[in-house]
Design an enzyme around this catalytic site. Structure first.
Site, PDB file in Angstrom:
ATOM      1  N   HIS A   1      -3.646  -4.241  -4.898  1.00 34.38           N
ATOM      2  CA  HIS A   1      -3.844  -3.643  -3.582  1.00 34.38           C
ATOM      3  C   HIS A   1      -5.274  -3.859  -3.124  1.00 34.38           C
ATOM      4  O   HIS A   1      -6.200  -3.197  -3.598  1.00 34.38           O
ATOM      5  CB  HIS A   1      -3.515  -2.145  -3.624  1.00 34.38           C
ATOM      6  CG  HIS A   1      -3.674  -1.480  -2.299  1.00 34.38           C
ATOM      7  ND1 HIS A   1      -4.143  -0.201  -2.151  1.00 34.38           N
ATOM      8  CD2 HIS A   1      -3.424  -1.934  -1.036  1.00 34.38           C
ATOM      9  CE1 HIS A   1      -4.191   0.107  -0.868  1.00 34.38           C
ATOM     10  NE2 HIS A   1      -3.753  -0.927  -0.178  1.00 34.38           N
TER      11      HIS A   1
ATOM     12  N   ASN B   1      -5.209   6.279  -1.491  1.00 34.05           N
ATOM     13  CA  ASN B   1      -4.393   6.925  -0.470  1.00 34.05           C
ATOM     14  C   ASN B   1      -3.788   8.247  -0.939  1.00 34.05           C
ATOM     15  O   ASN B   1      -3.325   9.041  -0.122  1.00 34.05           O
ATOM     16  CB  ASN B   1      -3.285   5.979   0.002  1.00 34.05           C
ATOM     17  CG  ASN B   1      -3.803   4.950   0.986  1.00 34.05           C
ATOM     18  OD1 ASN B   1      -4.744   5.205   1.722  1.00 34.05           O
ATOM     19  ND2 ASN B   1      -3.201   3.777   0.991  1.00 34.05           N
TER      20      ASN B   1
ATOM     21  N   GLU C   1      -7.105  -2.175  -6.263  1.00 31.19           N
ATOM     22  CA  GLU C   1      -6.342  -1.315  -7.166  1.00 31.19           C
ATOM     23  C   GLU C   1      -5.320  -2.182  -7.906  1.00 31.19           C
ATOM     24  O   GLU C   1      -4.482  -2.834  -7.277  1.00 31.19           O
ATOM     25  CB  GLU C   1      -5.624  -0.215  -6.388  1.00 31.19           C
ATOM     26  CG  GLU C   1      -6.575   0.802  -5.771  1.00 31.19           C
ATOM     27  CD  GLU C   1      -5.854   1.838  -4.928  1.00 31.19           C
ATOM     28  OE1 GLU C   1      -6.199   3.021  -5.028  1.00 31.19           O
ATOM     29  OE2 GLU C   1      -4.939   1.448  -4.157  1.00 31.19           O
TER      30      GLU C   1
ATOM     31  N   SER D   1       0.818  -1.205   0.000  1.00 29.93           N
ATOM     32  CA  SER D   1       0.000   0.000   0.000  1.00 29.93           C
ATOM     33  C   SER D   1       0.855   1.261   0.000  1.00 29.93           C
ATOM     34  O   SER D   1       0.332   2.352  -0.220  1.00 29.93           O
ATOM     35  CB  SER D   1      -0.913   0.022   1.230  1.00 29.93           C
ATOM     36  OG  SER D   1      -0.144   0.022   2.422  1.00 29.93           O
TER      37      SER D   1
END
Length: 514
Positions: free
Chosen positions: A145, A195, A157, A124
């Site tokens: 991910h 993120n 992802e 991540s």
């Protein structure tokens, strides 16, 4: 995959590794769980089977399916290597976030698996490109991910590193789809999609708190009840863990060469340094010890509704308010009719209020204006953005310093008459929801503009990955990119550091609306 039910190896048996193994197992694959620590893989396999037992108990999995899955699950401990994974069609790594450890693992895997095996990392925070740099065949390496808990959250992802072959990325997308997940494609960039784009959700709330404009409980309540977010940033980071959230923020900031737009929060840093990490330690922004009471958001006492309001022009994203006021029994007047009816009291009462376009004027002369990123001035009272003013249950107000107690009471009574709880906050530019949404839209537009991901994938990622009520680009379109850019321009004038300067991608989006 060479066939629909090929072998999937999962290396790393922590929470994420177990979750990914469960997903692959229920999709019909033979799964090999691997860990270097003695007995760790066997313990993880037992934990996965325990979760399957609970699914059987809940009626979501039948006993025969559970038995078949158990027969396909194998635990491997390999302190001397990963030879037992030689038959894997796909390997997903979920070990500690250490670049050297991941490179060493995949270098070892390349010695035993087929050249056709898809290699994937669940990282991540690390660069997919950097991990793949040590490989003989970096083209078959991708990021996969997952979000925690992997069996429940639908988003994955799919991250292409600099050397990732398109065929490998497409294969990863198909694999995630057969697992019942919703894959989104993105290039290898710090934070990937979620993120990266999510940083302002936390950062703006912490900034409002650091300026002492409102307390955590009030900020959380406004973002939930007005902004439509499922959780506020203070309660969410207490759930995630302050150390985990701050680490992600710091990693993204450093990866972008300390770009001011990603600057971490000093208040959160102090929280981490104090050991108050959230629910897992019993204290974070809130007290989570047994029996502790949750602080209530600031909510204004009942005030009488104003006798009328004067509508000056359109209210932009708050266009629903005039009709709502009429329905609530608050008559709306035109400026001309109001001047004829109240010639001695109507109008702005300070020199700063030279224009009243785009606001509601209250009987006492105060101006109710949607937060636009500027500091409220004169007798202005700014009200915050809402996802939907009809369904919102709370509205925040920020009175300028010159606004009187009577002015604030009229403004409070106006929104209370519309059925809203009112939170009064200090006059901070952009308030809470408006500045947060504007920054999210800017970050999302920048992500698309730099070719990291497509607009649809960005919006999907933010809805499914962090439960945003609307994708930030769809939200931007609903509000109007011109309105979003104007909010950021005003914020940039108030805070001339570059943090709020609207990006080129958002400005191009604004230009396309003209």
């Amino acid at each position: 995959m060479r066939d629909a039910t090929g072998t999937v190896a999962v290396v790393g048996t922590g929470t994420m590794g177990q979750g990914i193994a469960q997903v692959a197992l229920l999709a019909g694959h033979t799964v090999r769980l691997h860990d270097v620590a003695p007995d760790r893989a066997a313990q993880a396999a037992e934990a996965v089977l325990g979760r399957l037992d609970r699914l059987v108990d809940k009626g979501r999995l039948d006993a025969e399916e559970r038995a078949a899955a158990a027969a396909r699950l194998h635990a491997h401990t390999g302190p001397d290597g990963v030879g037992d994974l030689a038959d894997a069609d796909v390997v997903v790594e979920a070990i500690l976030e250490d670049l050297g450890a991941k490179q060493q693992l995949f270098t070892a895997l390349e010695q035993v698996v087929s050249d056709e095996t898809l290699l994937a990392t669940n990282t991540s925070s690390l660069s997919v490109t950097a991990i793949a740099a040590a490989l003989r065949l970096p083209g078959r390496f991708v990021g996969l991910h997952f979000f925690n808990p992997a069996p429940l959250l639908p988003l994955v992802e799919v991250v292409s590193g600099h050397a990732t072959d398109e065929a490998a990325a497409e294969r990863a997308v198909k694999l995630a789809t057969t697992w019942g997940k919703t894959p989104v494609r993105c290039a290898d960039t710090p934070g990937f999609i979620v993120n990266r784009v999510a940083r302002p959700f936390y950062a703006e709330a912490f900034r409002v708190y650091e300026e002492r404009a409102a307390d955590p409980a009030t900020i959380d309540a406004v973002l939930r009840e007005s902004g439509g977010f499922r959780m506020g940033p203070f309660e969410l980071t207490d759930l995630i863990g302050q150390d985990v959230n701050e680490s992600v923020t710091r990693s993204v900031w450093e990866s972008f060469f300390q770009d001011v737009k990603f600057t971490p929060s000093l208040a959160q840093r102090r929280l981490v340094q104090s050991g108050r990490l959230g629910r897992k330690t019993g204290h974070g922004w809130y007290d989570h010890t047994p029996g502790a009471s949750r602080p209530e958001p600031h909510t204004a006492r009942p005030c009488p509704a104003p006798e009328y309001a004067v509508l000056h022009g359109g209210l932009g994203p708050a266009a629903a308010l005039p009709a709502m006021a009429t329905e609530a029994g608050i008559p709306l007047r035109t400026p001309e009719a109001s001047a004829a009816a109240e010639p001695t009291t109507t109008g702005a009462t300070t020199p700063g209020d030279t224009t009243r376009h785009g606001c509601l004027e209250l009987p006492g002369g105060a101006l109710l204006r949607l937060a636009d990123g500027s500091q409220p001035r004169g007798r202005e009272i700014h009200f915050d953005l809402a996802l939907d003013y009809r369904t919102a249950t709370r509205v925040a107000l920020a009175p300028a310093d010159a606004a009187s107690v009577a002015d604030l009471a009229e403004a409070t009574g106006f929104f209370q008459a519309l059925g809203k709880a009112v939170s009064v906050v200090e006059p901070v530019p952009g308030m809470i929801v408006a500045r947060t949404v504007a920054m999210l839209a800017d970050f999302a537009a920048d992500t698309v503009g730099r070719g990291v991901a497509g607009a649809g994938d960005v919006d999907t990622a933010m809805r499914l990955g962090v439960n945003y009520p609307v994708g930030p680009l769809r939200w931007c379109d609903d509000l109007g990119a011109d309105w979003v850019a104007d909010v950021l321009h005003h914020l940039h004038r108030e805070y001339p550091t570059g943090r709020y300067a609207p990006g080129r991608a958002l400005l191009r989006r604004k230009g396309a609306e003209s």
